[in-house]
Design a protein around this motif. Structure first.
Motif, PDB file in Angstrom:
ATOM      1  N   LEU A 186       3.763  -7.680  -6.518  1.00 55.78           N
ATOM      2  CA  LEU A 186       3.429  -6.447  -5.823  1.00 55.78           C
ATOM      3  C   LEU A 186       3.691  -5.232  -6.718  1.00 55.78           C
ATOM      4  N   PRO A 187       3.041  -4.098  -6.441  1.00 60.69           N
ATOM      5  CA  PRO A 187       3.365  -2.871  -7.169  1.00 60.69           C
ATOM      6  C   PRO A 187       4.726  -2.349  -6.721  1.00 60.69           C
ATOM      7  N   TRP A 188       5.309  -1.450  -7.484  1.00 62.55           N
ATOM      8  CA  TRP A 188       6.633  -0.922  -7.180  1.00 62.55           C
ATOM      9  C   TRP A 188       6.787   0.444  -7.840  1.00 62.55           C
ATOM     10  N   ARG A 208       0.826  -1.218   0.000  1.00 59.01           N
ATOM     11  CA  ARG A 208       0.000   0.000   0.000  1.00 59.01           C
ATOM     12  C   ARG A 208       0.855   1.262   0.000  1.00 59.01           C
ATOM     13  N   GLN A 209       2.114   1.144   0.454  1.00 57.96           N
ATOM     14  CA  GLN A 209       2.981   2.324   0.508  1.00 57.96           C
ATOM     15  C   GLN A 209       3.243   2.896  -0.874  1.00 57.96           C
ATOM     16  N   VAL A 210       3.209   2.043  -1.891  1.00 60.07           N
ATOM     17  CA  VAL A 210       3.450   2.510  -3.258  1.00 60.07           C
ATOM     18  C   VAL A 210       2.412   3.559  -3.636  1.00 60.07           C
ATOM     19  N   GLY A 211       1.148   3.229  -3.454  1.00 59.99           N
ATOM     20  CA  GLY A 211       0.087   4.175  -3.782  1.00 59.99           C
ATOM     21  C   GLY A 211       0.135   5.422  -2.926  1.00 59.99           C
ATOM     22  N   THR A 212       0.475   5.251  -1.648  1.00 53.30           N
ATOM     23  CA  THR A 212       0.558   6.406  -0.745  1.00 53.30           C
ATOM     24  C   THR A 212       1.608   7.398  -1.231  1.00 53.30           C
TER      25      THR A 212
END
Length: 302
Positions: free
Chosen positions: A100-102, A65-69
């Motif tokens: 995962l996103p990155w 979720r930190q990626v989107g944040t």
């Protein structure tokens, strides 16, 4: 931390994977060299991409979720801040066996404050205090809740478990630590509107250039809530002689300062207990925070 996994659900990441992800999703950067960037971070792995870029990949699903944040809020916050912060340049999606996103960011020159000592802690205290004060002035409407923006007592069970374990092996005086923690639990809670907080102003997230604080990184935990958690730097990084400079520049009330010391104690105990084998660098910072905070509780420092 090369080759060492800190979490049971940590995924495998290496330079080959990063190269494949970049080539598939950002072909304009496919020919750039990929090299691992040293980091004691617990949630994300970092890889240099050429000289001017860095790839940041979550180590664990819980950090995704930190990626989107960061992608959403860094461009919004950056113009208001007095220190350099990361600039997102690309948002990657799962692929090549990585689920995962990155992100890709512009590389910020400097060494983290784990690795390169700050030559002027008084200057750092003022600059870091001003950074937090500036962050709190930004409109917090719609901001996500900070993972450290609620009451410090939320982690009561973990703190008490850490005190028992660290007391048993002589790392801390369990009675003194328990007394200090009980004092923290009696503190008045934040009654104001939520404000922006970085939430993780540890030495590893501060970049040093020519001995001076140059940038703040890792906004994965940025959010809104009680500003007390951003006071932790007073005990994780600063000295008794520079703490008041930080406190004045941060411009917080006595109760917020006291809760900040409670966060330093809580984080120090829990992190020392969990990471002393998994991440000795971070555990060293935790030990310092814990001991600096306990010394103030024992001396009656306000």
């Amino acid at each position: 931390m090369s080759g060492v996994k800190m979490h049971a659900d940590e995924v495998d990441i290496d330079a080959s994977l990063v190269g494949r992800l970049v080539a598939a999703q950002f072909p304009q950067w496919a020919r750039l060299r990929v090299t691992k960037a040293p980091s004691a971070g617990t949630d994300n792995a970092m890889y240099r991409l050429g000289d001017d870029l860095v790839v940041r990949l979550p180590r664990i699903p819980g950090a995704a979720r930190q990626v989107g944040t960061e992608q959403r809020w860094l461009p919004f916050l950056a113009p208001h801040l007095p220190l350099a912060v990361p600039v997102p340049l690309g948002r990657g999606v799962p692929g090549e066996g990585y689920e995962l996103p990155w992100s890709v960011y512009a590389w910020l020159d400097g060494a983290n404050a784990f690795d390169e000592p700050l030559a002027d802690l008084a200057h750092t205290a003022v600059e870091l205090g001003r950074f937090g004060a500036a962050l709190r002035t930004v409109d917090a409407s719609g901001g996500p809740p900070s993972f450290r923006g609620g009451p410090v007592g939320t982690h009561d069970a973990d703190v008490r478990a850490a005190i028992r374990a660290l007391g048993a092996d002589g790392t801390v005086d369990a009675d003194a630590a328990t007394a200090a923690w009980e004092e923290v639990l009696r503190l008045p809670q934040w009654q104001g509107d939520p404000v922006w907080v970085h939430s993780d102003l540890l030495p590893g997230n501060l970049l040093v250039r020519d001995g001076r604080l140059a940038a703040v990184i890792d906004f994965g935990g940025v959010g809104v809530g009680d500003p007390a958690c951003d006071m932790m730097a007073a005990w994780t990084l600063l000295t008794a002689g520079t703490r008041d400079l930080f406190r004045e520049a941060a411009d917080v009330d006595d109760a917020t300062w006291a809760r900040g010391r409670g966060w330093a104690l809580s984080w120090g105990l829990i992190t020392e207990h969990y990471y002393r084998v998994r991440n000795p660098v971070l555990a060293t910072v935790a030990r310092r925070a814990m001991r600096e905070a306990l010394a103030e509780y024992e001396s009656g420092t306000a």
